[in-house]
Design a protein around this motif. Sequence first.
Motif, PDB file in Angstrom:
ATOM      1  N   LEU A 158       0.839  -1.208   0.000  1.00  0.00           N
ATOM      2  CA  LEU A 158       0.000   0.000   0.000  1.00  0.00           C
ATOM      3  C   LEU A 158       0.869   1.251   0.000  1.00  0.00           C
ATOM      4  CD1 LEU A 158      -2.785  -1.156   2.499  1.00  0.00           C
ATOM      5  CD2 LEU A 158      -3.107  -0.645   0.081  1.00  0.00           C
ATOM      6  N   SER A 159       1.934   1.237   0.801  1.00  0.00           N
ATOM      7  CA  SER A 159       2.827   2.391   0.855  1.00  0.00           C
ATOM      8  C   SER A 159       3.446   2.645  -0.520  1.00  0.00           C
ATOM      9  CB  SER A 159       3.938   2.169   1.888  1.00  0.00           C
ATOM     10  OG  SER A 159       3.365   1.940   3.160  1.00  0.00           O
ATOM     11  N   HIS A 160       3.797   1.572  -1.197  1.00  0.00           N
ATOM     12  CA  HIS A 160       4.365   1.678  -2.547  1.00  0.00           C
ATOM     13  C   HIS A 160       3.404   2.411  -3.486  1.00  0.00           C
ATOM     14  CE1 HIS A 160       6.414   0.532  -6.257  1.00  0.00           C
ATOM     15  NE2 HIS A 160       5.259   0.105  -6.710  1.00  0.00           N
ATOM     16  N   LEU A 161       2.112   2.225  -3.257  1.00  0.00           N
ATOM     17  CA  LEU A 161       1.102   2.867  -4.104  1.00  0.00           C
ATOM     18  C   LEU A 161       0.767   4.275  -3.617  1.00  0.00           C
ATOM     19  CD1 LEU A 161      -1.307  -0.187  -4.527  1.00  0.00           C
ATOM     20  CD2 LEU A 161       0.357   0.678  -6.185  1.00  0.00           C
ATOM     21  N   GLY A 162       1.470   4.712  -2.571  1.00  0.00           N
ATOM     22  CA  GLY A 162       1.207   6.045  -2.037  1.00  0.00           C
ATOM     23  C   GLY A 162      -0.003   6.095  -1.125  1.00  0.00           C
ATOM     24  N   ILE A 163      -0.434   4.930  -0.660  1.00  0.00           N
ATOM     25  CA  ILE A 163      -1.575   4.872   0.249  1.00  0.00           C
ATOM     26  C   ILE A 163      -1.047   4.677   1.667  1.00  0.00           C
ATOM     27  CG2 ILE A 163      -3.644   3.568   0.880  1.00  0.00           C
ATOM     28  CD1 ILE A 163      -3.757   2.729  -2.151  1.00  0.00           C
ATOM     29  N   ASP A 164      -1.396   5.598   2.544  1.00  0.00           N
ATOM     30  CA  ASP A 164      -0.929   5.533   3.920  1.00  0.00           C
ATOM     31  C   ASP A 164      -1.553   4.318   4.608  1.00  0.00           C
ATOM     32  OD1 ASP A 164       0.492   6.488   6.119  1.00  0.00           O
ATOM     33  OD2 ASP A 164      -1.298   7.466   6.924  1.00  0.00           O
ATOM     34  N   GLU A 168      -3.028 -11.961 -13.286  1.00  0.00           N
ATOM     35  CA  GLU A 168      -2.251 -13.084 -12.775  1.00  0.00           C
ATOM     36  C   GLU A 168      -1.861 -12.749 -11.341  1.00  0.00           C
ATOM     37  OE1 GLU A 168       1.087 -14.292 -15.167  1.00  0.00           O
ATOM     38  OE2 GLU A 168       1.887 -15.522 -13.531  1.00  0.00           O
ATOM     39  N   LEU A 169      -2.301 -13.580 -10.414  1.00  0.00           N
ATOM     40  CA  LEU A 169      -2.074 -13.314  -8.991  1.00  0.00           C
ATOM     41  C   LEU A 169      -1.626 -14.590  -8.286  1.00  0.00           C
ATOM     42  CD1 LEU A 169      -5.339 -11.270  -8.201  1.00  0.00           C
ATOM     43  CD2 LEU A 169      -3.039 -10.326  -8.507  1.00  0.00           C
ATOM     44  N   PRO A 170      -0.871 -14.445  -7.209  1.00  0.00           N
ATOM     45  CA  PRO A 170      -0.489 -15.637  -6.443  1.00  0.00           C
ATOM     46  C   PRO A 170      -1.607 -16.073  -5.484  1.00  0.00           C
ATOM     47  CG  PRO A 170       0.987 -13.756  -6.022  1.00  0.00           C
ATOM     48  CD  PRO A 170      -0.234 -13.232  -6.687  1.00  0.00           C
ATOM     49  N   PRO A 209      -6.871 -14.811  -3.704  1.00  0.00           N
ATOM     50  CA  PRO A 209      -5.555 -14.431  -4.231  1.00  0.00           C
ATOM     51  C   PRO A 209      -4.975 -13.220  -3.497  1.00  0.00           C
ATOM     52  CG  PRO A 209      -7.144 -14.741  -6.007  1.00  0.00           C
ATOM     53  CD  PRO A 209      -7.918 -14.709  -4.732  1.00  0.00           C
ATOM     54  N   HIS A 210      -3.655 -13.075  -3.613  1.00  0.00           N
ATOM     55  CA  HIS A 210      -2.920 -12.060  -2.845  1.00  0.00           C
ATOM     56  C   HIS A 210      -2.511 -10.873  -3.724  1.00  0.00           C
ATOM     57  CE1 HIS A 210      -2.068 -14.160   0.988  1.00  0.00           C
ATOM     58  NE2 HIS A 210      -2.194 -15.242   0.264  1.00  0.00           N
ATOM     59  N   PRO A 211      -3.287  -9.802  -3.755  1.00  0.00           N
ATOM     60  CA  PRO A 211      -2.854  -8.639  -4.551  1.00  0.00           C
ATOM     61  C   PRO A 211      -1.586  -7.985  -4.005  1.00  0.00           C
ATOM     62  CG  PRO A 211      -4.836  -8.107  -3.280  1.00  0.00           C
ATOM     63  CD  PRO A 211      -4.598  -9.573  -3.129  1.00  0.00           C
ATOM     64  N   GLU A 212      -1.375  -8.085  -2.693  1.00  0.00           N
ATOM     65  CA  GLU A 212      -0.185  -7.427  -2.117  1.00  0.00           C
ATOM     66  C   GLU A 212       1.104  -8.140  -2.509  1.00  0.00           C
ATOM     67  OE1 GLU A 212      -1.999  -9.505  -0.542  1.00  0.00           O
ATOM     68  OE2 GLU A 212      -0.763 -10.701   0.815  1.00  0.00           O
ATOM     69  N   ARG A 213       0.993  -9.378  -2.991  1.00  0.00           N
ATOM     70  CA  ARG A 213       2.177 -10.097  -3.465  1.00  0.00           C
ATOM     71  C   ARG A 213       2.377  -9.872  -4.958  1.00  0.00           C
ATOM     72  NH1 ARG A 213       1.958 -15.969  -0.354  1.00  0.00           N
ATOM     73  NH2 ARG A 213       1.552 -15.117   1.726  1.00  0.00           N
ATOM     74  N   ALA A 214       1.541  -9.057  -5.556  1.00  0.00           N
ATOM     75  CA  ALA A 214       1.663  -8.755  -6.991  1.00  0.00           C
ATOM     76  C   ALA A 214       1.512  -7.251  -7.182  1.00  0.00           C
ATOM     77  CB  ALA A 214       0.609  -9.518  -7.781  1.00  0.00           C
ATOM     78  N   THR A 215       2.253  -6.510  -6.382  1.00  0.00           N
ATOM     79  CA  THR A 215       2.171  -5.050  -6.451  1.00  0.00           C
ATOM     80  C   THR A 215       3.554  -4.426  -6.635  1.00  0.00           C
ATOM     81  OG1 THR A 215       0.139  -4.922  -5.149  1.00  0.00           O
ATOM     82  CG2 THR A 215       1.546  -2.975  -5.130  1.00  0.00           C
ATOM     83  N   LEU A 216       4.545  -4.933  -5.902  1.00  0.00           N
ATOM     84  CA  LEU A 216       5.907  -4.411  -6.049  1.00  0.00           C
ATOM     85  C   LEU A 216       6.521  -5.007  -7.319  1.00  0.00           C
ATOM     86  CD1 LEU A 216       7.053  -4.857  -2.334  1.00  0.00           C
ATOM     87  CD2 LEU A 216       6.261  -2.762  -3.439  1.00  0.00           C
ATOM     88  N   PRO A 217       7.097  -4.163  -8.185  1.00  0.00           N
ATOM     89  CA  PRO A 217       7.598  -4.652  -9.476  1.00  0.00           C
ATOM     90  C   PRO A 217       8.646  -5.761  -9.339  1.00  0.00           C
ATOM     91  CG  PRO A 217       7.629  -2.247  -9.391  1.00  0.00           C
ATOM     92  CD  PRO A 217       7.282  -2.715  -8.019  1.00  0.00           C
ATOM     93  N   ASP A 218       9.414  -5.736  -8.248  1.00  0.00           N
ATOM     94  CA  ASP A 218      10.478  -6.735  -8.117  1.00  0.00           C
ATOM     95  C   ASP A 218       9.952  -8.109  -7.693  1.00  0.00           C
ATOM     96  OD1 ASP A 218       9.796  -5.621  -5.759  1.00  0.00           O
ATOM     97  OD2 ASP A 218      11.825  -5.324  -4.988  1.00  0.00           O
ATOM     98  N   GLY A 224       7.819  -9.772  -9.604  1.00  0.00           N
ATOM     99  CA  GLY A 224       7.476 -10.516 -10.815  1.00  0.00           C
ATOM    100  C   GLY A 224       6.056 -10.347 -11.292  1.00  0.00           C
ATOM    101  N   GLY A 225       5.464  -9.221 -11.038  1.00  0.00           N
ATOM    102  CA  GLY A 225       4.096  -8.992 -11.530  1.00  0.00           C
ATOM    103  C   GLY A 225       3.416  -7.942 -10.685  1.00  0.00           C
ATOM    104  N   THR A 226       2.643  -7.082 -11.344  1.00  0.00           N
ATOM    105  CA  THR A 226       1.996  -5.993 -10.601  1.00  0.00           C
ATOM    106  C   THR A 226       0.497  -5.960 -10.857  1.00  0.00           C
ATOM    107  OG1 THR A 226       2.467  -4.462 -12.414  1.00  0.00           O
ATOM    108  CG2 THR A 226       4.083  -4.554 -10.636  1.00  0.00           C
ATOM    109  N   ASP A 227      -0.062  -7.114 -11.211  1.00  0.00           N
ATOM    110  CA  ASP A 227      -1.488  -7.148 -11.536  1.00  0.00           C
ATOM    111  C   ASP A 227      -2.388  -6.854 -10.339  1.00  0.00           C
ATOM    112  OD1 ASP A 227      -0.861  -7.693 -14.106  1.00  0.00           O
ATOM    113  OD2 ASP A 227      -1.742  -9.706 -14.167  1.00  0.00           O
TER     114      ASP A 227
END
Lengths: 83, 230
Positions: B21-27, B136-138, B201-210, B212-215
Amino acid sequence: MTAYTATVTIRLKRGVLDPEAETTQQALERLGFELDDLRSTDRFEIDLDAENSEAARDRADEMAERLLANPTIHDYEVEVSGR
Amino acid sequence: MTVAVLQFGGSNCDRDSVRALSHLGIDAERVWYENGLPENATGVLLPGGFSYGDYLRAGVMAARTPVIDAVCEAASEGIPVLGVCNGAQIGCEAGLTPGAFTVNRSARFQCERVHVRVETTESPWTRGYDEGDVLELPIAHGEGRFEADDDTHERLIEDDRILLRYCDAEGVVTDDANPNGSRDNVAGVVGEKRTTAVMMPHPERATLPDLGGTDGAVLLRGFGATSATV
């Protein structure tokens, strides 16, 4: 007040898949046992004091409704006996 | 504005969620469940993990803690509430969303990447997509099989409250693409308020570019409300 044991038995509703029971059945079959089907249940034995058996049953019913069972997937039954 | 990421004993995706969330600028901040829901919370994320060791049923113990009463109240007021994985199990057990998540068809814990199709855009979580978009999400769960009785399931469809369905890479909903045996391939549903939702599925595991996916990023941006990031 009288001492009772309320036994709450919780089972999956008919038609709800039970992969753990299927796996258990397969394991029994691998051991050479013959069986048609297998169902697993959860059973809670709750010791409590109540005015009468009806009050003991009501309390155990509420326990099942509010925590022990999930009405979406479970049926349950309550049996009360003196302790 | 702060999104409260509730931490129970056994939660393990709370830090990841705050970081995403912080990565997305959300406090966002982690909140220990005993400290209650902060008054300034503008959203609630119920994170993944194994709260209370999955005792009795996954999510049920956390769902009976006092903080969840406050979450239900906040949800009824329209504050965005998202349950992810164990948080989804908690949400269903708490009645925030209908149905139940139970043992995978395989009877095994499954940790893999899956595809899901956006089934409605009428939610803050999916309004950044088009209906039919494939993500695509984990997933990582042992009890992710969605179950609902016939009436509940029909109502979900009628009310357009199925959020995501498991599908193949082309967006076709098939049994092969259903990782856990969920009814009708349901991977996530919307609550009575469309600002409340749960998903396995885990959106927080597919948010940081490093990773392997930001869906998952657009899903989490649902917490951004009216911010320009949506």
